[in-house]
Design a protein around this motif. Structure first.
Motif: not given
Length: 343
Positions: A84-106
């Motif tokens: 996931a560290a190599f992906s510029p978009i995260l979540f299936w719908d691309g709503r996060a742009g970094s692992l730091e941003e993604q971490a809190l969502v779930p």
């Protein structure tokens, strides 16, 4: 003949780019590792990040759709955290742009880990002596007894630092590219030619990470029933509020792909063979589904049964040759390790 099939001059895979404010030193990675497996992050202290992203399932969960609190079946399939560290978009719908941003969502999501009060979570962590030590070592500007270094931002940084180390860089494919001509079987070599040739797979699944960093629609139906319509999940359209983005989802990376079944954003296909057959048919539109936004790159392939079998064999050459992360024997909170939710 084998040497001529190798992707010439393939560069080594560079390490993921680390944010300036979150260098992944050993202390931060260790803290993130402990947090990742600790149920203390969930509202009821019964689930952890590893509940859905488990080493036994390629850092996914093996379910068609993720299962949240109370056994609730969620809308989408759980993606693997690997690479996931190599992906510029995260979540299936691309709503996060970094692992730091993604971490809190779930952690905050009501139907996932349901930790509604981040202030309460900080208080929980500060009450654990071992976490005070780990946060002090990782962010090191206070004494272990103080606890002021335990913040929501630092927790997200630690989780991201750990996840940034979950990378699959050594596969049979990589060894073949590096010059070991015997690493791929004859079937896998034929599949490699199809992947980069007639199969057109590499148009979207671009080496070395085997994704293109964009979102697209392939016309995945809502079910396997004959004549089933397009899946109703809006995908990117729910983020950008545009009709032409309906049904668009990120292109998943293919490293370790055979270990993360089932597939697609809705977990519809149980096997790689099912996925290859779907693309061979030309995606949803090729199966007669009305897909206004299907990507023009998805078209009928007309591969023979043998070619489809060889292509699937090649995909298995992208599996990791390294062991999966080890589940800790215990976590700092001393809570029981969270088990995986099973349907």
């Amino acid at each position: 003949a084998r040497a001529t099939l190798r992707v010439e001059n393939a560069p080594p895979i560079a390490a993921p780019v680390e944010p300036i404010n979150n260098r992944g030193d050993a202390a931060r990675v260790e803290l993130g590792y402990q947090l990742f497996f600790d149920p203390i992050l969930s509202g009821d202290r019964r689930s952890s990040c590893a509940t859905c992203h488990h080493p036994d399932h390629g850092m996914a969960d093996g379910l068609s759709r993720a299962m949240g609190v109370g056994g609730r079946v969620l809308q989408r399939n759980t993606p693997s955290v690997f690479n996931a560290a190599f992906s510029p978009i995260l979540f299936w719908d691309g709503r996060a742009g970094s692992l730091e941003e993604q971490a809190l969502v779930p952690i905050l999501a009501e139907d996932e880990m349901n930790m509604r009060d981040l202030g309460e979570l900080v208080r929980r962590l500060r009450a654990v002596p071992r976490y005070r030590e780990l946060f002090a070592a990782a962010f090191g500007y206070n004494s272990p007894a103080d606890g002021r270094e335990i913040t929501v931002a630092n927790m997200a940084r630690a989780l991201a630092a750990f996840e940034r180390k979950l990378n699959i860089l050594d596969t049979a494919y990589d060894r073949f590219v590096a010059g070991d001509d015997a690493r791929l079987t004859t079937s896998q070599l034929r599949g490699l030619v199809i992947f980069f040739g007639r199969g057109q797979c590499a148009v979207c699944h671009i080496p070395p990470h085997f994704h293109d960093g964009v979102l697209a629609s392939t016309g995945v139906p809502v079910s396997l029933d004959k004549g089933a319509p397009l899946d109703t999940d809006p995908g990117l359209a729910s983020v950008v509020r545009r009709r032409d983005a309906f049904g668009q989802f990120k292109t998943p990376g293919l490293r370790n792909v055979s270990r993360t079944a089932p597939y697609m954003h809705n977990g519809l296909f149980a096997s790689l063979e099912d996925v290859v057959e779907f693309y061979n048919d030309g995606g949803g539109r090729g199966r007669g589904i009305d897909v206004v936004s299907q990507d023009s790159r998805v078209e009928k392939l007309n591969l023979s049964e043998t070619e489809r079998r060889d292509l699937t064999a090649f995909l298995r050459s992208l599996d990791s040759l390294e062991p999966a992360p080890v589940v800790p024997a215990s976590v700092p909170s001393r809570l029981p390790l969270a088990g995986q939710r099973r349907q």
